[in-house]
Design a protein around this motif. Structure first.
Motif, mmCIF file in Angstrom:
data_model
loop_
_atom_site.group_PDB
_atom_site.id
_atom_site.type_symbol
_atom_site.label_atom_id
_atom_site.label_comp_id
_atom_site.label_asym_id
_atom_site.label_seq_id
_atom_site.Cartn_x
_atom_site.Cartn_y
_atom_site.Cartn_z
ATOM 1 N N ASN A 7 0.802 -1.225 0.000
ATOM 2 C CA ASN A 7 0.000 0.000 0.000
ATOM 3 C C ASN A 7 0.839 1.280 0.000
ATOM 4 O O ASN A 7 0.364 2.334 0.432
ATOM 5 C CB ASN A 7 -0.983 0.013 1.175
ATOM 6 N N VAL B 61 -0.991 -0.651 -6.048
ATOM 7 C CA VAL B 61 -1.758 0.583 -5.847
ATOM 8 C C VAL B 61 -1.231 1.705 -6.743
ATOM 9 O O VAL B 61 -1.480 2.876 -6.483
ATOM 10 C CB VAL B 61 -1.764 1.037 -4.363
ATOM 11 N N TRP C 277 -6.225 4.993 -6.212
ATOM 12 C CA TRP C 277 -6.330 4.453 -4.860
ATOM 13 C C TRP C 277 -6.199 5.510 -3.779
ATOM 14 O O TRP C 277 -6.252 5.192 -2.595
ATOM 15 C CB TRP C 277 -5.270 3.363 -4.662
ATOM 16 N N ALA D 209 -8.753 -8.619 -3.623
ATOM 17 C CA ALA D 209 -9.310 -7.302 -3.301
ATOM 18 C C ALA D 209 -9.496 -7.055 -1.797
ATOM 19 O O ALA D 209 -9.247 -5.937 -1.330
ATOM 20 C CB ALA D 209 -10.628 -7.091 -4.039
ATOM 21 N N LYS E 164 -7.200 -3.268 -0.112
ATOM 22 C CA LYS E 164 -7.972 -2.154 -0.651
ATOM 23 C C LYS E 164 -8.791 -1.496 0.450
ATOM 24 O O LYS E 164 -9.529 -2.152 1.174
ATOM 25 C CB LYS E 164 -8.902 -2.632 -1.776
ATOM 26 N N THR F 7 -2.731 3.939 3.312
ATOM 27 C CA THR F 7 -1.645 3.954 2.332
ATOM 28 C C THR F 7 -0.472 4.752 2.876
ATOM 29 O O THR F 7 -0.629 5.617 3.742
ATOM 30 C CB THR F 7 -2.108 4.561 1.000
ATOM 31 N N ALA G 188 -13.764 -1.842 0.837
ATOM 32 C CA ALA G 188 -12.934 -1.516 -0.326
ATOM 33 C C ALA G 188 -13.686 -0.624 -1.312
ATOM 34 O O ALA G 188 -13.136 0.361 -1.833
ATOM 35 C CB ALA G 188 -12.470 -2.801 -1.009
ATOM 36 N N MET H 217 -12.905 3.191 -2.576
ATOM 37 C CA MET H 217 -12.722 3.516 -3.989
ATOM 38 C C MET H 217 -13.638 4.660 -4.417
ATOM 39 O O MET H 217 -13.249 5.534 -5.196
ATOM 40 C CB MET H 217 -12.970 2.276 -4.846
#
Length: 354
Positions: free
Chosen positions: A133, A141, A148, A245, A249, A253, A333, A337
């Motif tokens: 991440n 990513v 992301w 996934a 996700k 990050t 996730a 997104m």
């Protein structure tokens, strides 16, 4: 979500017991024997998956020109995904301790078995494990068709900007292309001089393509062959995408300049998925993603046994340990997104000329 949104750990990166926090965890896991090989398990698993592959292709040739072949396509999509998961374990040396047998078996399963370049995937996945991440260093990513983070969304251009606006709604439809993407990425990797044993990789890949497409178009008329191809490759991609996934996700990050010790970097960016033995089998043990990232060479059946050790240790140190149900993991996730695509939607809605 960024790493700053996670509460600060209650303990420093250095353990009072001597060595890093991870070193102490590693000692506990090693004492429990969880890094030992499991040859019986992998012998049975390889035999089962290989047998299912033989059954699938046997049914294909036995049925011949029939629309029932679409059921075979569904069956083989599941089997191909299980071979991909087995290739993953081989790449991490969970099956064999040394490199050479791991590479031989990995290329047979990956390149020849399902048309996925073992060398290309190994390079990509190794970089992911080293920096999960991390927006600059993790290829999983990197902004491509999808974005992301909001920063990636703000910088997006072209197709990624078009898709990024509604990427949460398009995610599962796009997964139908993931199987084809694996094949294309493997072929493209053959052009890179850095790919080890390129001729062997290429020879096995094209042997798979020739055998696969040859079987489809020799046994089936063109329309049915194309329908089989679409169903098989589409569901293969969806299965693989749904396997990977939930793992990272929507988790925090990292960016350039943000540093964490190994234990926290792996735990804070990963999510486990609950569900019992059915989920364990369907996801190939990758639902224990935290344990897998901490101990990549740990055999799959040992990950479940390692979980309480890792979870309790994280609780001792005050490190958040996230575990969700399967459906909830997808929801998390998708919400992430949709949220990171907001800058694109806002920009598209803004009036021109102020």
């Amino acid at each position: 979500m960024t790493i700053e949104s996670i509460p600060a750990p209650a303990a420093p990166a250095r353990s009072s017991r001597g060595g890093s926090d991870f070193a102490e965890l590693s000692r506990r896991v090693t004492r429990a024997g969880l890094l030992d090989r499991r040859p019986g398990y992998y012998t049975a698993r390889i035999a089962l998956v290989g047998g299912l592959l033989a059954v699938g292709w046997g049914a294909f040739f036995a049925l011949g020109d029939s629309w029932l072949q679409l059921l075979v396509a569904v069956f083989l999509a599941v089997v191909f995904a299980q071979i991909a998961l087995l290739s993953h374990d081989l790449a991490h040396r969970q099956v064999f301790r040394t490199r050479r047998p791991s590479e031989i078996a990995g290329r047979i399963a990956g390149n020849l078995g399902i048309g996925m370049s073992y060398g290309w995937w190994m390079d990509k996945h190794t970089r992911h494990h080293a920096n999960p991440n991390h927006e600059e260093l993790d290829p999983d990513v990197a902004p491509d068709l999808l974005v992301w983070s909001k920063e990636q969304a703000e910088k997006s251009r072209g197709l990624s900007r078009v898709i990024g606006r509604w990427q949460a709604y398009l995610f599962f439809p796009l997964l139908t292309l993931e199987g084809i993407n694996l094949h294309v990425s493997g072929v493209r990797a053959l052009l890179r001089p850095s790919l080890k044993r390129r001729w062997l990789e290429g020879g096995l890949l094209f042997a798979h393509f020739a055998a696969y497409l040859g079987a489809l178009f020799l046994v089936l008329p063109p329309g049915k062959a194309l329908a089989f191809l679409a169903v098989h490759q589409g569901l293969f991609g969806v299965y693989l995408g749904c396997t990977f996934a939930p793992n990272h996700k929507g988790m925090p990050t990292l960016k350039e300049g943000e540093e964490l010790d190994f234990l926290r970097k792996q735990v804070l960016t990963s999510r486990n998925v609950r569900g019992g033995w059915v989920v364990d089998a369907a996801l190939g043990g990758l639902n224990y993603q935290i344990e897998h990232h901490l101990f990549p060479s740990m055999p799959t059946p040992n990950l479940r046994r390692a979980q309480p050790i890792v979870r309790d240790y994280c609780a001792e140190l005050g490190i958040p340990y996230l575990e969700s149900g399967l459906i909830d993991s997808y929801a998390q996730a998708l919400r992430h997104m949709h949220a990171v695509g907001a800058p694109i939607r806002t920009s598209a809605a803004a009036p021109v000329g102020g």
